[in-house]
Design a protein around this motif. Structure first.
Motif, PDB file in Angstrom:
ATOM      1  N   TYR A   1     -10.710  27.740  30.928  1.00 21.69           N
ATOM      2  CA  TYR A   1     -11.737  28.418  30.214  1.00 21.69           C
ATOM      3  C   TYR A   1     -13.009  28.397  30.286  1.00 21.69           C
ATOM      4  CZ  TYR A   1      -7.560  29.647  27.341  1.00 21.69           C
ATOM      5  OH  TYR A   1      -6.250  30.149  27.061  1.00 21.69           O
ATOM      6  N   VAL A   2     -13.469  27.012  30.713  1.00 19.50           N
ATOM      7  CA  VAL A   2     -14.642  26.447  30.788  1.00 19.50           C
ATOM      8  C   VAL A   2     -15.224  27.184  31.946  1.00 19.50           C
ATOM      9  CG1 VAL A   2     -16.128  24.540  31.284  1.00 19.50           C
ATOM     10  CG2 VAL A   2     -14.489  24.384  29.632  1.00 19.50           C
TER      11      VAL A   2
ATOM     12  N   ALA B   1     -15.949  30.719  31.434  1.00 19.77           N
ATOM     13  CA  ALA B   1     -17.340  31.008  30.740  1.00 19.77           C
ATOM     14  C   ALA B   1     -18.410  30.777  31.904  1.00 19.77           C
ATOM     15  CB  ALA B   1     -17.294  30.095  29.641  1.00 19.77           C
ATOM     16  N   ALA B   2     -18.428  29.442  32.517  1.00 23.41           N
ATOM     17  CA  ALA B   2     -19.514  28.943  33.449  1.00 23.41           C
ATOM     18  C   ALA B   2     -19.805  30.078  34.489  1.00 23.41           C
ATOM     19  CB  ALA B   2     -18.889  28.066  34.365  1.00 23.41           C
TER      20      ALA B   2
ATOM     21  N   ILE C   1     -21.547  33.075  32.758  1.00 25.25           N
ATOM     22  CA  ILE C   1     -22.716  32.688  32.402  1.00 25.25           C
ATOM     23  C   ILE C   1     -23.638  32.456  33.690  1.00 25.25           C
ATOM     24  CG2 ILE C   1     -24.282  31.002  31.425  1.00 25.25           C
ATOM     25  CD1 ILE C   1     -21.716  30.491  29.422  1.00 25.25           C
ATOM     26  N   PHE C   2     -23.259  31.873  34.621  1.00 27.63           N
ATOM     27  CA  PHE C   2     -24.091  31.789  35.817  1.00 27.63           C
ATOM     28  C   PHE C   2     -24.200  33.084  36.542  1.00 27.63           C
ATOM     29  CE2 PHE C   2     -22.305  27.377  36.712  1.00 27.63           C
ATOM     30  CZ  PHE C   2     -22.970  26.888  35.723  1.00 27.63           C
TER      31      PHE C   2
END
Lengths: 480, 59
Positions: free
Chosen positions: B14-15, B18-19, B22-23
């Motif tokens: 999940y992290v 998201a990364a 976002i990136f």
């Protein structure tokens, strides 16, 4: 049944422990991501307005690009890089704009003059050069040296007591040379100058690409009529910008747009006129910013004094005569058909290779040049005129690799210069640039290292300290 | 597979998802801002790795 209840309790307990630990792990993981994003944004915004980047040969860097062109740089070994040609370039990629850049070079070199520059204007490839090392100044041991606020005055005979005294009582211009110092030519006057009302042709031969020239005005209107051709050899628009300067200030700017960005070879002619009445007496500079597809066929003016600054690219022509006061003259052509012997006074430049610069220097101050054919780029540290009547030199001499301080009658040198420091056999020199109006494309500033007489320059590192507006300054300006 | 590792792997997936999002958004808006410090290729590889583990454990 009892066993099942015990098992269930055991698993519930186990899950509760895992869930509790997971909560901690979850917080750590997501906090890590948030901190990473904040770090990236912080490094990009640079809220305090100051950041430093460093380059070590052999270690590729996102911010400071490697030195180019590759054929002028030997491959890096042990964190050192040997530069074999001149000049070399590097780019500096920044996430945002900055106001000032302090570049520190760590190097070894015996070259007499080393300079560092930042690209200010791409149309005319103008670099703002700052000194890294100047052995001619470092070796003036027998001269008297006065120093104030980073400005140095070297005097051959020690006549002046202070730099202010010197500036208030300037000796004859021929005795003064400058280095990284601007002494305005606004007070330059030509005695017995008389304005003319009739127009005459300034350039008997066409001029290719960008150029700058000085003119002198006294009780007359500055009036230049230009006839340009766009040869459309290269793809892309070819706009022309004409800027008129008094000192460093632009007093008139005219842009001629090019609506046809093609490369079909169709030649298009167009005219422009710059007319400014009621100007005060003195020197004015006119700069033509244009690509190499643009040829200035004719410049017609009532002005009689015209001197092209540092460089002129003669277009297609035959038997071209020029006058220059450049200490050394450099010639170059890209056309094999225009390879030739260029006569300069009693000597000559044997221009026998394309895309290579050939140098001539004979110690004479004023030189007459004769080209059999055009398409030659002539450059030097002085000015060029098409005849001696037009010729005048409003600028002070500058110290460069071609200057012969002993033979040029120079008695005073005014310089903004600091000798490099030495540490463990390596020289450390710093140059500071105002990069507010420097050219920036794709987030990159362009720098060059100039080593005219390169006898082996070894680079150990480059450090760039940037400073600019803080986040607070930015927000304050936005809210105004 | 150990339940704890499965849960951590899922959380990492999940992290990294998201990364990546976002990136990519940051790079689109402000080119070079992420690439200056992080090689997104490695983020993508790690995201794929954790994603595959999560998928295997669901089968």
């Amino acid at each position: 049944m009892k066993r099942n209840i015990i098992d269930l309790t055991h698993w519930r307990l186990k899950y509760e422990i895992i869930f509790h630990r997971m909560k901690k792990n979850r917080i750590i993981l997501w906090l890590g991501l948030i901190l990473t994003i904040f770090f990236i944004l912080g490094m990009a915004i640079v809220p305090y307005g100051k950041i430093s980047y460093a380059y070590t040969p052999g270690n590729p860097n996102f911010f400071i690009g490697k030195l180019t062109p590759e054929e002028r740089v030997a491959s890096a070994q042990n964190g050192e890089e040997k530069i074999t040609g001149n000049p070399v370039y590097f780019s500096l990629r920044t996430p945002r704009k900055f106001d000032d850049a302090k570049i520190t070079l760590v190097y070894k070199s015996d070259s007499p003059v080393i300079e560092l520059g930042v690209l200010k204007d791409k149309a005319v490839w103008r670099y703002d050069l700052k000194p890294v090392e100047n052995k001619y100044l470092d070796n003036l041991n027998t001269w008297t040296k006065l120093e104030k606020n980073g400005t140095e005055l070297f005097e051959k005979n020690g006549k002046f007591k202070s730099i202010e005294d010197f500036l208030n009582n300037l000796p004859p211009r021929s005795e003064i040379a400058l280095y990284n110092y601007v002494l305005p030519n606004e007070n330059f006057r030509i005695s017995n100058y008389k304005a003319q009302s009739n127009f005459s042709l300034i350039n008997p031969e066409p001029i290719r690409g960008p150029y700058q020239f000085y003119t002198y005005i006294k009780n007359e209107t500055l009036d230049f009529k230009f006839n340009f051709s766009d040869e459309n050899k290269n793809l892309g628009a070819d706009p022309v910008e004409i800027d008129v300067y008094k000192g460093n200030k632009i007093i008139k700017l005219e842009t001629l747009a090019d609506k046809t960005a093609n490369d079909d070879g169709e030649i298009k002619n167009f005219d422009s006129e710059i007319k400014i009445p009621d100007l005060t007496e003195g020197v004015y500079k006119i700069e033509i910013k244009a690509g190499n597809d643009i040829v200035t066929n004719k410049i017609v003016s009532s002005q009689t004094k015209i001197a092209f600054v540092n460089k002129i690219w003669i277009g297609e022509a035959e038997n071209v005569n020029l006058v220059t006061d450049s200490e050394a003259i450099y010639a170059q052509t890209s056309e094999p058909a225009d390879l030739q012997d260029i006569k300069i006074d009693q000597g000559l430049i044997n221009l026998n290779k394309t895309y290579q610069q050939f140098k001539f220097s004979d110690g004479n101050i004023l030189k007459l040049i004769n080209l059999k054919r055009g398409e030659v780029i002539l450059s030097g540290d002085g000015v060029f005129s098409f005849n001696q009547t037009m010729f005048f030199e409003p600028d002070f001499k500058t110290i460069d690799a071609d200057t012969n301080i002993k033979n040029d009658g120079i008695n005073y040198i005014l310089a903004d210069y600091n000798s490099p420091d030495e540490e463990n056999g390596w020289k450390i020199s710093q140059a500071e640039f105002d990069i507010k109006d420097a050219y920036r494309e794709n987030q990159k500033y362009s720098f060059l290292i100039s080593i005219p007489e390169n006898d082996g320059f070894v680079l150990k590192g480059i450090r760039v300290d940037l400073s600019g507006k803080t986040l607070f300054d930015y927000l304050k300006n936005k809210l105004k | 597979m150990n339940r704890k590792i499965i849960l951590i792997t899922r959380e990492l997936f999940y992290v990294f998802t998201a990364a990546l999002v976002i990136f990519a958004a940051m790079e689109t808006v402000w080119p070079g801002v992420v690439l200056a410090y992080i090689n997104i290729n490695w983020v993508l590889i790690l995201w794929l790795f954790f994603g595959i583990i999560v998928l295997i454990n669901q089968i």
